[in-house]
Design an enzyme around this catalytic site. Structure first.
Site, short mmCIF file in Angstrom:
data_model
loop_
_atom_site.label_atom_id
_atom_site.label_comp_id
_atom_site.label_asym_id
_atom_site.label_seq_id
_atom_site.Cartn_x
_atom_site.Cartn_y
_atom_site.Cartn_z
N GLU A 1 34.28 49.80 23.21
CA GLU A 1 33.01 49.85 23.94
C GLU A 1 32.46 48.43 24.05
O GLU A 1 31.43 48.08 23.49
CB GLU A 1 32.01 50.77 23.24
CG GLU A 1 30.75 51.03 24.06
CD GLU A 1 29.70 51.81 23.30
OE1 GLU A 1 28.64 52.12 23.89
OE2 GLU A 1 29.92 52.14 22.10
N HIS B 1 34.67 56.07 24.41
CA HIS B 1 34.44 55.03 25.43
C HIS B 1 35.73 54.42 25.96
O HIS B 1 36.08 54.60 27.12
CB HIS B 1 33.51 53.92 24.90
CG HIS B 1 32.12 54.38 24.68
ND1 HIS B 1 31.23 54.56 25.72
CD2 HIS B 1 31.45 54.72 23.55
CE1 HIS B 1 30.07 54.99 25.24
NE2 HIS B 1 30.19 55.09 23.93
#
Length: 270
Positions: free
Chosen positions: A118, A143
């Protein structure tokens, strides 16, 4: 630090009584069972025990052991373990290696649902979290925003059928991307990489459910070719890559297919 952790995890009653993690899981389980009696299509819920990635290793070791114990006591409720929090300012997965390897060294299966990648920075130690998540055999990748910069990792994860959790609204709010048409997930969808849609922190962002995230994926990431097949694939992915047991997935898919067929029938009538 361990004392802080116990204080943080306690649930307090108004009369001063306190409860531990096991009480919380048991309470979730009981409430879900009561709800299921009035909603037969509700298949229950799963909990991922999480801790924050700014704490020291000794605290996370305790958390991992707690997650192992809870999963042993509540095998159908506790799905696994995750480390959450801002990656760019937190510790790496490698920093927590001694804690995260405990289940393997003790011969205990504790699935990981690790947040990794992320970040929009390339070549940092945080960026390497994707590689460590792969090594740790994470069940899903939270993510995975930086995954496109690691083609070898991406190829290996795809071979293992490990999905990424795409969180479009979160990525926008945290300024990883402004225009979803250039989101890394556009490339993931183009090559058929397994992915699921998540809202990341719905309470923090004031979001309810996944509708808004699905809409943004459909309108922005999906491109001009997105249609009902896109929505259907994303929805079935949610079941396929969930933490449900195999028998629960089969039941969930049957319920979903019936609902989808009714939706298409009503759409045609209109």
């Amino acid at each position: 630090p361990s004392g802080f952790r116990e204080y943080w995890r306690l649930v307090y009653e108004l009369n001063g009584e306190t409860h531990d993690e096991a009480w919380s899981v048991k309470t979730y389980k009981e409430v879900a069972e009561v709800f299921a009696k009035d909603h037969p299509d509700f298949l229950g819920l799963k909990l991922i025990y999480s801790d924050r990635r700014f704490k020291n290793v000794s605290v996370i070791k305790t958390s991992v052991k707690t997650a192992m114990a809870l999963r042993t006591s509540f095998p159908t409720m506790v799905a696994g373990f995750d480390l959450v929090g801002h990656e760019d300012t937190g510790h790496t997965l490698y920093y927590y290696r001694d804690a995260l390897l405990i289940p393997t060294l003790e011969g205990v299966k504790l699935p990981y649902f690790l947040h990794a990648g992320e970040t929009d920075w390339q070549g940092t130690s945080i960026d390497d979290n994707l590689l460590d998540a792969l090594i740790l055999n994470s069940t899903r990748i939270g993510h995975g925003f930086a995954l496109s910069k690691h083609p070898a990792v991406m190829e290996d994860l795809k071979k293992r059928d490990i999905p990424i959790e795409v969180c479009p609204i979160s990525n926008q709010v945290l300024k990883l991307v402004t225009d979803l048409r250039i989101h890394p997930a556009t490339a993931f969808m183009a090559v058929g990489y397994p992915m699921v849609i998540s809202s990341d922190d719905p309470a923090f962002f004031g979001a309810k459910g996944l509708t808004h995230d699905f809409y943004e994926v459909f309108m922005g990431i999906g491109g001009m070719d997105a249609d009902l097949r896109t929505l259907k694939q994303l929805a079935t992915n949610s079941i396929k890559y969930s933490a449900m047991l195999p028998t629960e997935k089969k039941t969930a898919m049957k319920i979903w297919e019936k609902t989808w067929d009714n939706f298409i029938h009503d759409l045609i009538k209109k």
